[in-house]
Write an enzyme that holds these catalytic residues in place. Structure first.
Site, PDB file in Angstrom:
ATOM      1  N   CYS A   1      17.952 -33.743  21.261  1.00  0.00           N
ATOM      2  CA  CYS A   1      18.642 -34.828  21.965  1.00  0.00           C
ATOM      3  C   CYS A   1      17.672 -35.835  22.575  1.00  0.00           C
ATOM      4  O   CYS A   1      18.063 -36.946  22.907  1.00  0.00           O
ATOM      5  CB  CYS A   1      19.527 -34.255  23.072  1.00  0.00           C
ATOM      6  SG  CYS A   1      20.739 -33.096  22.463  1.00  0.00           S
TER       7      CYS A   1
ATOM      8  N   HIS B   1      30.422 -33.421  19.795  1.00  0.00           N
ATOM      9  CA  HIS B   1      29.755 -33.011  18.557  1.00  0.00           C
ATOM     10  C   HIS B   1      29.041 -31.673  18.675  1.00  0.00           C
ATOM     11  O   HIS B   1      28.485 -31.184  17.689  1.00  0.00           O
ATOM     12  CB  HIS B   1      28.800 -34.106  18.074  1.00  0.00           C
ATOM     13  CG  HIS B   1      27.520 -34.230  18.841  1.00  0.00           C
ATOM     14  ND1 HIS B   1      26.296 -33.866  18.310  1.00  0.00           N
ATOM     15  CD2 HIS B   1      27.264 -34.678  20.091  1.00  0.00           C
ATOM     16  CE1 HIS B   1      25.348 -34.091  19.197  1.00  0.00           C
ATOM     17  NE2 HIS B   1      25.900 -34.580  20.287  1.00  0.00           N
TER      18      HIS B   1
END
Length: 384
Positions: A326, A202
């Site tokens: 993240c 991604h």
């Protein structure tokens, strides 16, 4: 106008990737382990995906292992190799500015009895090769160095590091977290002395929940997921056929005319930084030349809190990051900024802008204009 400048967090899928994923999920939906035609059809997608990625990296198809993303790839590489090679030694080396997927895995391995050396970095975010050389020991079995730092875009001297490691002991494994580097650089593991490399789909216009780990065929590694023995018994579980095929197509499309895309991104980055410096009290963390990644800009705005600026830009439909997306959706002080010696007044006043091949000069102009208008107001508000 909606402006997305958080491409280091995730990217918009290529339209062709979305269409392929849909087709496989709804039409060619077989299990690649099934022996009938639907299974054979699904297995062909997996095989072709590995061929595509192997061709880009100039490695063998059997050296590509599909995972759920960068985090799993990092975990498998570090835990799998540490456990498989512990008879040779218990010492691991990494850097102090790795992604949490590496740093937290290293902490876990310390609990298992391994000893870890964390290399410091200079003010640009790069390690010292001399520090690496000094850290190597007879009991060292693995070194893990990221290709590109996800927060400030620092590029580590991976090829040079490999030479130092292999000259000391050719049995020491080199793992590279290339989540931010793959799709921005031509990376050839065999030539560069990389034994294992983690990639996430991604980050390069592929589907979320996809990734792969390159594992040199000579590497001794143990699985950390057990089950039906898929993927040479190294990563059990029914293969993610649509995800793997989508990842491979995204990689293929990304690497088409890559040099031209990167040149355009570098021009936009230089233009953006020049515009940012027209504001008072702005610093750019790390290098701004071609020794840094082409798509990441980490900028500190004196007197403006990161979250406040993020939401102010959001109101104008400009999307950026206040740190590494993240790790958590709750911004905190960046470990990377601390490690490079960032002045205290900028630790909680830094925003990351990250571009993609879709980013345009018009978007950069609009973002700069918005910053010119809002920064003085936010600073005035903060002072009161």
């Amino acid at each position: 106008m909606e402006i997305y400048l958080d491409n280091s967090a995730t990217t918009r899928c290529f339209k062709e990737v979305g269409e392929l994923v849909y087709k496989i999920m709804c039409e060619d939906f077989g299990n690649p382990s099934s022996l009938h035609l639907k299974g054979v059809e699904a297995e062909r997608y997996i095989r072709e995906a590995k061929e595509t990625l192997a061709k880009i990296l100039k490695v063998q198809e059997k050296e590509i292992l599909f995972t759920s993303g960068g985090t799993e790839s990092d975990n498998l590489a570090l835990i799998g190799c540490a456990r498989a090679n512990k008879r040779r030694g218990n010492h691991l080396i990494t850097t102090a500015v790795e992604h949490a997927a590496v740093l937290n895995t290293m902490k876990y391995l310390e609990e298992e009895g391994f000893e870890v050396t964390y290399l410091p970095v200079d003010q640009t975010g790069r390690i010292s090769l001399q520090d690496l050389k000094n850290a190597l020991r007879p009991e060292t079995i693995l070194v893990s160095i990221m290709y590109v730092n996800n927060e400030i875009g620092a590029v580590q001297p991976v090829t040079e590091a490999s030479k130092i490691v292999k000259e000391y002991n050719s049995s020491i494994l080199l793992h590279v977290d290339a989540v931010q580097g793959f799709g921005k650089y031509h990376i050839y593991p065999k030539r560069q002395g990389i034994d294992l490399m983690s990639v996430s789909g991604h980050k390069l216009h592929g589907p979320k929940g996809t990734g792969f780990l390159y594992v040199n065929e000579k590497v001794k590694i143990k699985p950390i997921i057990f089950g039906g023995g898929q993927q040479r018994d190294l990563r059990s579980g029914t293969e993610n056929v649509p995800g793997s095929a989508g990842l491979a197509l995204a990689a293929k499309m990304t690497y088409q005319h890559l040099d031209e895309k990167i040149a355009t991104m570098r021009e936009l980055k230089a233009y953006f930084i020049e515009g940012l410096f027209k504001l008072d009290g702005v610093v750019i963390h790390g290098n701004t030349d071609e020794s840094s990644a082409p798509h990441i800009i980490s900028a500190g705005f004196l007197g403006v809190r990161s979250e406040v600026l993020l939401h102010t830009l959001e109101e104008k439909k400009i999307y950026v990051s206040a740190g590494s997306a993240c790790s958590s959706n709750h911004p905190s002080v960046s470990g990377t900024l601390n490690e490079i010696g960032t002045a205290p007044e900028y630790l909680k006043s830094t925003v990351r802008f990250s571009m993609s091949e879709f980013t345009t000069k018009e978007e950069i102009d609009y973002t700069l204009e918005t910053l010119y208008n809002c920064i003085p107001i936010l600073r005035k508000f903060t002072r009161h």
